[in-house]
Design a protein around this motif. Structure first.
Motif, PDB file in Angstrom:
ATOM      1  N   ASP A 121       0.853  -1.191   0.000  1.00  0.00           N
ATOM      2  CA  ASP A 121       0.000   0.000   0.000  1.00  0.00           C
ATOM      3  C   ASP A 121       0.880   1.229   0.000  1.00  0.00           C
ATOM      4  OD1 ASP A 121      -2.028   1.798   0.141  1.00  0.00           O
ATOM      5  OD2 ASP A 121      -2.748   1.182   2.118  1.00  0.00           O
ATOM      6  N   LYS A 124       0.398   3.963   1.289  1.00  0.00           N
ATOM      7  CA  LYS A 124       0.459   4.638   2.578  1.00  0.00           C
ATOM      8  C   LYS A 124       1.593   4.082   3.406  1.00  0.00           C
ATOM      9  CE  LYS A 124      -4.577   5.281   2.545  1.00  0.00           C
ATOM     10  NZ  LYS A 124      -5.846   4.947   3.235  1.00  0.00           N
ATOM     11  N   ASN A 150       1.273  14.613   7.226  1.00  0.00           N
ATOM     12  CA  ASN A 150       0.337  13.748   7.937  1.00  0.00           C
ATOM     13  C   ASN A 150      -1.068  14.327   7.877  1.00  0.00           C
ATOM     14  OD1 ASN A 150       2.351  11.916   8.629  1.00  0.00           O
ATOM     15  ND2 ASN A 150       2.915  13.025  10.497  1.00  0.00           N
ATOM     16  N   LEU A 199      -2.506  13.674   4.520  1.00  0.00           N
ATOM     17  CA  LEU A 199      -2.956  12.299   4.388  1.00  0.00           C
ATOM     18  C   LEU A 199      -4.281  12.106   5.120  1.00  0.00           C
ATOM     19  CD1 LEU A 199       0.429  10.374   4.890  1.00  0.00           C
ATOM     20  CD2 LEU A 199      -0.868  10.667   2.772  1.00  0.00           C
ATOM     21  N   ALA A 200      -4.388  12.800   6.282  1.00  0.00           N
ATOM     22  CA  ALA A 200      -5.631  12.678   7.031  1.00  0.00           C
ATOM     23  C   ALA A 200      -6.799  13.240   6.243  1.00  0.00           C
ATOM     24  CB  ALA A 200      -5.489  13.395   8.380  1.00  0.00           C
ATOM     25  N   ARG A 223      -6.970  13.369   3.050  1.00  0.00           N
ATOM     26  CA  ARG A 223      -7.225  12.427   1.940  1.00  0.00           C
ATOM     27  C   ARG A 223      -8.082  11.278   2.413  1.00  0.00           C
ATOM     28  NH1 ARG A 223      -5.196  11.207  -3.030  1.00  0.00           N
ATOM     29  NH2 ARG A 223      -5.351   8.988  -3.629  1.00  0.00           N
ATOM     30  N   GLU A 224      -7.790  10.805   3.619  1.00  0.00           N
ATOM     31  CA  GLU A 224      -8.562   9.693   4.158  1.00  0.00           C
ATOM     32  C   GLU A 224     -10.002  10.140   4.370  1.00  0.00           C
ATOM     33  OE1 GLU A 224      -7.979   6.500   4.854  1.00  0.00           O
ATOM     34  OE2 GLU A 224      -5.911   6.580   4.048  1.00  0.00           O
ATOM     35  N   GLU A 281     -11.828  10.315   1.091  1.00  0.00           N
ATOM     36  CA  GLU A 281     -12.205   8.997   0.586  1.00  0.00           C
ATOM     37  C   GLU A 281     -13.426   8.467   1.358  1.00  0.00           C
ATOM     38  OE1 GLU A 281      -8.746   6.588   0.886  1.00  0.00           O
ATOM     39  OE2 GLU A 281      -7.739   7.509  -0.876  1.00  0.00           O
ATOM     40  N   ASN A 282     -13.565   8.906   2.615  1.00  0.00           N
ATOM     41  CA  ASN A 282     -14.692   8.432   3.424  1.00  0.00           C
ATOM     42  C   ASN A 282     -15.680   9.558   3.687  1.00  0.00           C
ATOM     43  OD1 ASN A 282     -13.687   5.658   3.911  1.00  0.00           O
ATOM     44  ND2 ASN A 282     -12.048   6.705   5.038  1.00  0.00           N
TER      45      ASN A 282
END
Length: 319
Positions: free
Chosen positions: A268, A270, A285, A288-289, A291-292, A295-296
């Protein structure tokens, strides 16, 4: 007085006849003689010229007039005195007209011989062959028995002029004039033709020179093209080799990259980011948070962000 004196020049042959016999004879004699019983004969020995004019017809039936003179001398005075009367009077004149008949006979004989020669020749040849006619007539006269019987030697036969009739002379002059004009025209034509021929040769020479120059230029161009082709061939060969080398280098890089990425192909991203040390960067970071969360997003009902967080994200790291 009946006694007379006779004195003859060296060119006169004298014979003294008395009682039917020759008492003395010889050239250039001088003597006294008794006129009643003596006959003196004087035959001239010097050469004489007799003029003549002959009207004859040529082989082509054209009238022609021959004018000239006949030269002769008495070679045998005794023979001649036996044929013609050359006795002289006490006054020194000839007793008869026989001496003048000698020239007439010679002219007649010469005319017969000239007629034979002229009738065997056409008019044109007669007009231009005076020397030939003279030679033939003179030879014939020297061989003629009638001349030898007179005790005479023909020394020369000369033509002073040979003339056709006036009408024929004008015709011949016109024909000759036309012939000369034709020759002049032919000469002009030949000169012009020679000039044209010379001009043609000059043109051919110029064309040959131009062809030679063009051939030289073409050879130069061909050499240049051949050189360019050789350069392009070398360049094409170089490009082919360079392309081949670049392809091989790319293949090598691709192979190296493929081998490098092969172990992490199924990992992955990540994890890879974290393994690469990105976890030490707060901004990364936070990104990335976010991005997460994106996605959700369907699972998030409400999201609140403080101004301090946004300010920290937008702050310039260099400050």
């Amino acid at each position: 007085m009946s006694i007379r004196y006779m004195k003859a020049p060296p060119t006169t042959y004298v014979m003294q006849f008395k009682d039917g016999r020759v008492k003395r004879e010889g050239p250039g004699l001088s003597f006294f003689y008794w006129a009643p019983t003596t006959t003196v004969v004087a035959v001239p020995l010097s050469s004489s010229d007799v003029p003549f004019v002959f009207n004859e017809v040529t082989q082509d039936f054209q009238a022609v007039t021959l004018q000239g003179q006949l030269t002769y001398r008495v070679s045998d005075p005794k023979l001649l005195s036996g044929l013609l009367d050359y006795s002289i009077k006490p006054s020194g004149e000839y007793a008869s007209e026989d001496p003048s008949k000698l020239e007439e006979r010679l002219v007649q004989i010469a005319q017969v011989r000239a007629r034979t020669v002229v009738q065997s020749m056409p008019l044109r040849e007669v007009l231009v062959s005076a020397a030939t006619i003279e030679g033939k007539v003179l030879a014939a006269l020297r061989e003629t028995e009638a001349v030898r019987m007179l005790g005479v030697e023909v020394q020369g036969f000369a033509l002073l002029s040979t003339r056709p009739t006036p009408e024929m002379a004008r015709a011949l002059e016109a024909e000759a004039r036309e012939a000369l004009q034709r020759r002049a025209d032919e000469a002009i034509y030949a000169r012009r033709n020679a000039a044209v021929e010379q001009e043609r040769r000059i043109k051919e020479s110029e064309i040959a020179t131009e062809l030679s120059v063009e051939a030289g230029k073409r050879q130069i161009r061909e050499a240049q093209i051949a050189a360019d082709i050789a350069v392009e061939e070398q360049r094409a060969s170089f490009m082919d080799r360079w392309s081949e080398n670049e392809r091989k280098a790319a293949e090598a890089k691709a192979y190296a990259l493929e081998k490098t990425l092969a172990p992490v192909r199924n990992v992955d991203w990540k994890v890879l980011m974290a393994a690469a040390g990105g976890g030490n960067d707060p901004k990364l970071n936070i990104a990335l948070a976010f991005r997460e969360m994106a996605e959700n997003a369907q699972k998030i009902g409400e999201l609140n962000m403080s101004p301090d967080l946004l300010r920290s994200l937008l702050a310039n790291p260099s400050k």
